[in-house]
Design a protein around this motif. Structure first.
Motif, short mmCIF file in Angstrom:
data_model
loop_
_atom_site.label_atom_id
_atom_site.label_comp_id
_atom_site.label_asym_id
_atom_site.label_seq_id
_atom_site.Cartn_x
_atom_site.Cartn_y
_atom_site.Cartn_z
N SER A 29 0.82 -1.21 0.00
CA SER A 29 0.00 0.00 0.00
C SER A 29 0.86 1.26 0.00
O SER A 29 0.56 2.24 -0.69
CB SER A 29 -0.93 -0.01 1.22
N PHE A 30 1.95 1.22 0.78
CA PHE A 30 2.83 2.39 0.89
C PHE A 30 3.47 2.71 -0.46
O PHE A 30 3.49 3.87 -0.89
CB PHE A 30 3.90 2.12 1.94
N HIS A 33 0.79 3.66 -3.17
CA HIS A 33 0.01 4.86 -2.87
C HIS A 33 -1.49 4.64 -3.16
O HIS A 33 -2.13 5.43 -3.82
CB HIS A 33 0.52 6.06 -3.70
N ASP A 34 -2.01 3.52 -2.64
CA ASP A 34 -3.40 3.16 -2.95
C ASP A 34 -4.41 3.70 -1.94
O ASP A 34 -5.60 3.40 -2.03
CB ASP A 34 -3.54 1.65 -3.11
N THR A 37 -2.95 2.90 3.37
CA THR A 37 -1.79 2.78 4.28
C THR A 37 -2.16 3.04 5.73
O THR A 37 -1.75 2.29 6.64
CB THR A 37 -0.68 3.75 3.85
#
Length: 485
Positions: A29-30, A33-34, A37
């Motif tokens: 996720s990090f 950038h979804d 996070t």
């Protein structure tokens, strides 16, 4: 209370490791950038801190885990861990009720694949990754993972392993030490997962979908990144890869392990379940193909064979991925593939149901009773793999068969009494108890479990966990005798 300290301490350790597993989707996720996070940050911290507190407050207990404690620890893990597993999903989707969030997490960990979510292709990659990663962790069992990677715990690994693992693995030690056995099974599981992901990528899936669906397939879970499952790809090579690895996941992992260790294909040939597993798949595929081909609306023979083969393998192994809406099939065909999920998967696989070994023993016992009715003086022992089945194992299998049917009846009545139509109630119970995923009508392959009431959803959640623990592990803990000193 102090008598439960070893269990609480062990559960705390399991919870800390489970929290660390969230670092995988958190990292994804990090870097992607979804937008999820923060949800993982909070979920990881809460899970790890709770586990740390439980362990720290009870770690001074010097008593080792007993067999009784193993049952309690396993049951508590599968009942409570979904509360923490649901946190990333619930925190990212705040409109999702706690009931539905728990159901989604329990469905992931028990490798059921039933979902209450829609718009899956709009979810962040990390959320879909976490959902299917739960399949992979739950497939072989999070407790087996802990025993494999933390031999220094000294918390009675054999007691946990015996309560956690199904079928012949309970009776067979593949290596002298339980830790080495768990490591061997997990290494086999990992190698097959890597092979599955690579094959899916070569078959045409993009990288992330290949990883996510490899977790789903090898865990025989059934979550996908699309609402219409594998039908979204409409790819024959992807379907072929899925069929192959679903069959591999439906076999006993102990057999896969012995093939690797011995560097020989002979263990497959000597596995008593394997030939019946493939015989059932082949016979069901031929029968349903001819049955559906006789219906004018089902197209040509090759096309019918393609969809039938996939659905037969998917449901029989309790994978639950779909390429068509089989709710359009005649009821007989729908019931047949649902029925397959009750027994086709082998013991020691990541599949659900009563398992092929128990089905074989039950069938042979019925045949023996029929013979005895005709020839009262006949002496006929039920044999499994050319070896007579001990009376205690036979009694255990018969008891399991009875409790399986009793569970189906009671849970169906609960759903039916709460207002769900009988077909949907029965199919939902079968699908959840067998960890297969889709059912019929309201919970059919083109639908999901979102329309169910909170009560109905909790019943289905209980059915999934009951089926994952093969009934007795959980029922032992729920009996009053268990809690008497």
């Amino acid at each position: 209370m102090r008598s439960y300290y070893p269990v609480i301490s062990a559960f705390g350790l399991i919870l800390m490791i489970f929290g660390l597993l969230m670092g995988f989707p958190l990292t994804v996720s990090f870097f992607m950038h979804d937008g999820a996070t923060t949800a993982y940050d909070e979920a990881l911290v809460v899970t790890f801190v709770v586990g740390l507190l439980l362990w720290a407050l009870t770690r001074r207990s010097d008593r080792k885990l007993r067999t009784r404690d193993g049952f309690l620890l396993v049951s508590a893990t599968w009942l409570i861990t979904p509360v923490f597993a649901m946190l990333p999903i619930w925190l990212y989707l705040p409109d999702l009720s706690i009931t539905d969030a728990y159901f989604e997490a329990a469905s992931g960990l028990t490798t059921t694949g039933a979902t209450v979510l829609s718009g899956l292709d709009q979810l962040p990659i990390s959320i879909n990754l976490w959902r299917c990663f739960l399949h992979w962790v739950g497939g072989m069992g999070v407790i087996v993972l802990v025993v494999a990677i933390l031999p220094i715990l000294g918390i009675g690994g054999r007691q946990i392993f015996k309560a956690e693992t199904p079928g012949p693995i309970k009776e067979t030690t593949l290596t002298p030490r339980i830790t080495e056995t768990a490591k061997g099974l997990w290494l086999t599981y990992l190698l097959l997962t890597l092979a599955c992901g690579l094959a899916l990528w070569l078959a045409g899936m993009d990288g992330w979908n290949a990883v996510i669906h490899a977790f789903s397939i090898m865990g025989l879970g059934g979550f996908s990144t699309y609402d219409n499952s594998l039908a979204a790809f409409n790819s024959l090579p992807i379907e072929a890869v899925t069929i192959f690895f679903a069959c591999a996941a439906g076999l006993n992992y102990a057999t896969h392990y012995m093939v690797i260790v011995q560097r020989s294909w002979k263990p497959y040939r000597y596995d008593p379940e394997a030939k019946y597993f493939f015989l059932v798949l082949a016979a069901s595929t031929v029968m349903l193909t001819l049955f559906l081909y006789a219906q004018p609306e089902h197209g040509d023979l090759p096309g019918t064979f393609r969809v039938v083969l996939f659905q037969v393998v998917s449901m029989a192994t309790s994978l639950g991925l779909t390429t068509v809406d089989y709710a359009t099939w005649p009821v007989f065909a729908q019931l047949w593939i649902l029925f397959l999920s009750s027994f086709a998967a082998c013991s020691g696989s990541t599949g659900g149901g009563i398992k092929m070994s128990r089905a074989m023993i039950l069938y042979k016992q019925v045949f023996a009773e029929v013979l005895l009715a005709q020839h009262p003086a006949a002496l006929r022992r039920v044999k499994y793999s050319k070896t007579p089945v001990a009376d205690n194992i036979l009694h255990a299998v018969l008891a399991f068969g009875f409790m399986y049917m009793a569970s189906v009846i009671v849970l169906t009545l609960l759903l039916g009494g709460s207002g769900l139509d009988l077909v949907s109630a029965f199919s939902a119970v079968i699908a959840c108890l067998n960890n297969a995923g889709p059912g019929m009508m309201v919970v059919g392959p083109a639908q999901n479990y979102a329309p169910l009431s909170d009560f109905q959803t909790w019943v289905c959640s209980f059915a999934m966990i009951l089926g994952r623990l093969e009934i007795f592990t959980l029922l032992v803990v729920l009996t009053p005798v268990f809690w008497r000193k």
